[in-house]
Scaffold this motif. Structure first.
Motif, PDB file in Angstrom:
ATOM      1  N   ALA A  71      64.576  -8.788  59.393  1.00  0.00           N
ATOM      2  CA  ALA A  71      63.603 -10.003  59.594  1.00  0.00           C
ATOM      3  C   ALA A  71      64.269 -11.128  59.196  1.00  0.00           C
ATOM      4  O   ALA A  71      65.391 -11.330  58.602  1.00  0.00           O
ATOM      5  CB  ALA A  71      62.356  -9.650  59.134  1.00  0.00           C
ATOM      6  N   VAL A  72      63.564 -12.298  59.840  1.00  0.00           N
ATOM      7  CA  VAL A  72      64.198 -13.647  59.497  1.00  0.00           C
ATOM      8  C   VAL A  72      63.213 -14.191  58.675  1.00  0.00           C
ATOM      9  O   VAL A  72      61.989 -14.377  59.412  1.00  0.00           O
ATOM     10  CB  VAL A  72      64.643 -14.294  60.592  1.00  0.00           C
ATOM     11  CG1 VAL A  72      65.203 -15.818  60.311  1.00  0.00           C
ATOM     12  CG2 VAL A  72      65.972 -13.701  61.319  1.00  0.00           C
ATOM     13  N   GLY A  73      63.279 -14.832  57.565  1.00  0.00           N
ATOM     14  CA  GLY A  73      62.351 -15.656  57.014  1.00  0.00           C
ATOM     15  C   GLY A  73      62.837 -17.071  56.851  1.00  0.00           C
ATOM     16  O   GLY A  73      64.084 -17.552  56.763  1.00  0.00           O
ATOM     17  N   ILE A  74      61.907 -18.090  57.386  1.00  0.00           N
ATOM     18  CA  ILE A  74      62.198 -19.646  57.733  1.00  0.00           C
ATOM     19  C   ILE A  74      61.362 -20.398  56.441  1.00  0.00           C
ATOM     20  O   ILE A  74      60.309 -20.447  56.530  1.00  0.00           O
ATOM     21  CB  ILE A  74      62.125 -20.087  58.878  1.00  0.00           C
ATOM     22  CG1 ILE A  74      62.763 -19.349  59.789  1.00  0.00           C
ATOM     23  CG2 ILE A  74      62.682 -21.689  58.868  1.00  0.00           C
ATOM     24  CD1 ILE A  74      62.841 -19.645  61.150  1.00  0.00           C
ATOM     25  N   GLY A  75      61.944 -21.157  55.636  1.00  0.00           N
ATOM     26  CA  GLY A  75      61.559 -22.042  54.770  1.00  0.00           C
ATOM     27  C   GLY A  75      61.907 -23.491  55.386  1.00  0.00           C
ATOM     28  O   GLY A  75      63.107 -23.870  55.342  1.00  0.00           O
ATOM     29  N   SER A  76      60.814 -24.413  55.972  1.00  0.00           N
ATOM     30  CA  SER A  76      61.196 -25.581  56.711  1.00  0.00           C
ATOM     31  C   SER A  76      60.624 -26.800  56.023  1.00  0.00           C
ATOM     32  O   SER A  76      59.392 -26.612  55.653  1.00  0.00           O
ATOM     33  CB  SER A  76      60.990 -25.690  58.025  1.00  0.00           C
ATOM     34  OG  SER A  76      61.403 -26.827  58.536  1.00  0.00           O
ATOM     35  N   ALA A  77      61.179 -27.875  56.052  1.00  0.00           N
ATOM     36  CA  ALA A  77      60.601 -29.031  55.544  1.00  0.00           C
ATOM     37  C   ALA A  77      59.389 -29.332  56.620  1.00  0.00           C
ATOM     38  O   ALA A  77      59.523 -28.672  57.817  1.00  0.00           O
ATOM     39  CB  ALA A  77      61.518 -30.144  55.818  1.00  0.00           C
ATOM     40  N   GLY A  78      58.471 -29.782  56.076  1.00  0.00           N
ATOM     41  CA  GLY A  78      57.060 -29.794  57.233  1.00  0.00           C
ATOM     42  C   GLY A  78      56.891 -31.321  57.577  1.00  0.00           C
ATOM     43  O   GLY A  78      57.485 -32.299  57.476  1.00  0.00           O
ATOM     44  N   PRO A  79      55.618 -31.256  58.429  1.00  0.00           N
ATOM     45  CA  PRO A  79      54.723 -30.085  58.591  1.00  0.00           C
ATOM     46  C   PRO A  79      55.300 -29.001  59.351  1.00  0.00           C
ATOM     47  O   PRO A  79      56.164 -29.363  60.276  1.00  0.00           O
ATOM     48  CB  PRO A  79      53.373 -30.831  59.318  1.00  0.00           C
ATOM     49  CG  PRO A  79      53.768 -32.325  58.891  1.00  0.00           C
ATOM     50  CD  PRO A  79      55.262 -32.564  58.758  1.00  0.00           C
ATOM     51  N   VAL A  80      54.953 -27.858  59.121  1.00  0.00           N
ATOM     52  CA  VAL A  80      55.056 -26.869  60.092  1.00  0.00           C
ATOM     53  C   VAL A  80      54.058 -26.129  60.401  1.00  0.00           C
ATOM     54  O   VAL A  80      52.700 -26.440  60.264  1.00  0.00           O
ATOM     55  CB  VAL A  80      55.863 -25.784  59.281  1.00  0.00           C
ATOM     56  CG1 VAL A  80      57.181 -26.148  58.419  1.00  0.00           C
ATOM     57  CG2 VAL A  80      54.975 -24.893  58.254  1.00  0.00           C
ATOM     58  N   ASP A  81      53.857 -25.370  61.670  1.00  0.00           N
ATOM     59  CA  ASP A  81      52.825 -24.896  62.265  1.00  0.00           C
ATOM     60  C   ASP A  81      53.101 -23.288  62.344  1.00  0.00           C
ATOM     61  O   ASP A  81      53.626 -22.760  63.582  1.00  0.00           O
ATOM     62  CB  ASP A  81      52.318 -25.597  63.466  1.00  0.00           C
ATOM     63  CG  ASP A  81      51.001 -24.910  63.934  1.00  0.00           C
ATOM     64  OD1 ASP A  81      50.803 -23.872  63.548  1.00  0.00           O
ATOM     65  OD2 ASP A  81      50.268 -25.687  64.915  1.00  0.00           O
ATOM     66  N   ALA A  82      52.846 -22.624  61.317  1.00  0.00           N
ATOM     67  CA  ALA A  82      53.173 -21.043  61.498  1.00  0.00           C
ATOM     68  C   ALA A  82      52.398 -20.394  62.596  1.00  0.00           C
ATOM     69  O   ALA A  82      52.857 -19.339  63.118  1.00  0.00           O
ATOM     70  CB  ALA A  82      52.911 -20.508  60.237  1.00  0.00           C
ATOM     71  N   THR A  83      51.409 -20.762  62.889  1.00  0.00           N
ATOM     72  CA  THR A  83      50.241 -20.086  63.884  1.00  0.00           C
ATOM     73  C   THR A  83      51.281 -20.207  65.140  1.00  0.00           C
ATOM     74  O   THR A  83      51.136 -19.273  65.852  1.00  0.00           O
ATOM     75  CB  THR A  83      49.010 -20.667  64.209  1.00  0.00           C
ATOM     76  OG1 THR A  83      48.437 -20.641  62.775  1.00  0.00           O
ATOM     77  CG2 THR A  83      48.095 -20.285  65.043  1.00  0.00           C
ATOM     78  N   HIS A  84      51.468 -21.388  65.591  1.00  0.00           N
ATOM     79  CA  HIS A  84      52.631 -21.485  66.729  1.00  0.00           C
ATOM     80  C   HIS A  84      53.958 -21.496  66.889  1.00  0.00           C
ATOM     81  O   HIS A  84      54.730 -21.601  67.673  1.00  0.00           O
ATOM     82  CB  HIS A  84      51.994 -22.912  67.519  1.00  0.00           C
ATOM     83  CG  HIS A  84      50.564 -23.076  67.809  1.00  0.00           C
ATOM     84  ND1 HIS A  84      49.785 -23.610  66.875  1.00  0.00           N
ATOM     85  CD2 HIS A  84      49.800 -22.692  68.792  1.00  0.00           C
ATOM     86  CE1 HIS A  84      48.435 -23.476  67.452  1.00  0.00           C
ATOM     87  NE2 HIS A  84      48.547 -22.907  68.609  1.00  0.00           N
ATOM     88  N   GLY A  85      54.700 -21.355  65.573  1.00  0.00           N
ATOM     89  CA  GLY A  85      55.918 -21.220  65.316  1.00  0.00           C
ATOM     90  C   GLY A  85      56.819 -22.514  65.632  1.00  0.00           C
ATOM     91  O   GLY A  85      57.926 -22.595  65.892  1.00  0.00           O
ATOM     92  N   THR A  86      55.980 -23.692  65.326  1.00  0.00           N
ATOM     93  CA  THR A  86      56.720 -25.047  65.599  1.00  0.00           C
ATOM     94  C   THR A  86      56.872 -25.682  64.190  1.00  0.00           C
ATOM     95  O   THR A  86      56.044 -25.317  63.327  1.00  0.00           O
ATOM     96  CB  THR A  86      55.839 -25.753  66.437  1.00  0.00           C
ATOM     97  OG1 THR A  86      54.648 -26.042  66.102  1.00  0.00           O
ATOM     98  CG2 THR A  86      55.509 -25.088  67.892  1.00  0.00           C
ATOM     99  N   VAL A  87      57.791 -26.795  64.189  1.00  0.00           N
ATOM    100  CA  VAL A  87      57.968 -27.564  62.913  1.00  0.00           C
ATOM    101  C   VAL A  87      57.992 -29.051  63.494  1.00  0.00           C
ATOM    102  O   VAL A  87      58.455 -29.259  64.599  1.00  0.00           O
ATOM    103  CB  VAL A  87      59.207 -27.051  62.266  1.00  0.00           C
ATOM    104  CG1 VAL A  87      59.000 -25.642  61.842  1.00  0.00           C
ATOM    105  CG2 VAL A  87      60.432 -27.092  63.322  1.00  0.00           C
ATOM    106  N   SER A  88      57.843 -29.801  62.610  1.00  0.00           N
ATOM    107  CA  SER A  88      57.744 -31.373  62.823  1.00  0.00           C
ATOM    108  C   SER A  88      58.209 -32.163  61.619  1.00  0.00           C
ATOM    109  O   SER A  88      57.603 -32.797  61.219  1.00  0.00           O
ATOM    110  CB  SER A  88      56.415 -31.741  63.288  1.00  0.00           C
ATOM    111  OG  SER A  88      55.929 -31.203  64.684  1.00  0.00           O
TER     112      SER A  88
END
Length: 321
Positions: A71-88
């Protein structure tokens, strides 16, 4: 094939921020077995930033241990939207509602991908391997260029529906305070982040030593030398952090607050007034007595935490807490 000495299945971890994109293969004991790193392209379009992510993933895929990655785990600067898999991410202007999860999934041949905000990832790391290990109820915070955080409640990481739960940096602790870039006023981040510690000191007349950039680290150095303005700026940051921690403790009952990030390197200059102010804000019996401790995992927290978020979300291996 797994690297020699690897424990259990491997998770490919990504830690994505405004200055760097880090990757690693992480085993079931939280060890980083293979690392890759690229700078985040400054002021680049979304495709260019994604190309840097793809380079990190390609380097990991070329490692002998990659076949053990599940698997792949991602920690990203946010905001993130894990529901839709998007980041801003605020500090990655080329990414606005960028479809990071599907793009990463495509780059790794369809492996499952789990996304969370970087504060949530740091929390997962500190609960698994760091200063929050053994605590069932914890707040973990990153105090750096921004202020992020995450929560462990009832022994489990609480990422929230979109992966942003625990984002303490945007709790307002000064109702008539300075406008925050998020649109609110008097946020913890607007007072306690590194750039804002330096900004407040500069506004009050502090000047860094010749040849030194006006950073929070420079303010800390001046405070250690007895500069009253520099000391006051750190005290104000500590007060804002204490108010945010007290609000959190009152709302959800935590036992420990773990503080990491670059500003935490100020040590007693930050932690001593923070603990003092906390006694003034956390006054109810169930909120008083929260321990405040420094984080343990340093710059590896994002990668360890990204792996932990994926492990918990997919039930890959026990996190041992």
């Amino acid at each position: 094939m797994q690297p020699h000495g690897a424990a259990g299945p491997l998770v490919a971890a990504l830690d994505i921020g405004g200055t760097k994109i880090a990757g690693a293969l992480v085993d079931a004991e939280g060890r980083l077995l293979v690392r890759a790193l690229r700078p985040t392209p400054p002021r680049a379009d979304g495709g260019t930033v994604m190309a840097a992510v793809a380079e990190v993933l390609a380097e990991l895929r070329a490692a002998p241990g990659w076949p053990g990655a599940v698997a792949v785990g991602i920690g990203s600067a946010g905001p993130v939207d894990a529901t839709h898999g998007t980041v801003s991410p605020v500090n990655v202007p080329g990414w606005r509602d960028f479809p990071l999860v599907p793009r990463v999934r495509e780059a790794v041949g369809g492996l499952p991908v789990v996304l969370a905000g970087d504060g949530v990832a740091m929390t997962a790391a500190e609960h698994w391997q760091g200063a929050a290990r053994g605590y069932d109820n914890a707040l973990c915070m990153v105090v750096s260029t921004g202020v992020g955080g995450g929560l462990v409640l009832g022994g489990h990481l609480l990422p929230g529906p979109t992966g942003n739960a625990g984002h303490i940096g945007h709790i307002s602790v000064d109702l008539d305070g300075d406008p925050c870039p998020c649109g609110s006023r008097g946020c913890v981040e607007r007072i306690a982040s590194g750039p804002n510690i330096a900004r407040r000191a500069l506004d009050a007349g502090w000047r860094p030593p010749a040849g030194t950039e006006p950073t929070a680290a420079a303010v800390a150095a001046s405070a250690r030398g007895g500069d009253a303005v520099a000391t006051a700026s750190f005290d104000r940051a500590a007060q804002a952090l204490a108010a945010g921690i007290a609000a959190t403790a009152t709302l959800v009952e935590i036992n420990v607050a773990v503080i990491g990030g670059g500003v935490s390197a100020a040590g007693p200059l930050l932690f001593d007034p923070l603990r003092r102010h906390l006694t003034q804000y956390a006054t109810l019996s169930f909120a008083a007595g929260v321990e405040v401790v420094p984080a343990k995992l340093g710059t590896d927290a994002g990668l360890v935490g990204a792996a932990a978020v994926a492990a918990q979300g997919l039930g890959l291996f026990p996190l041992g807490v």
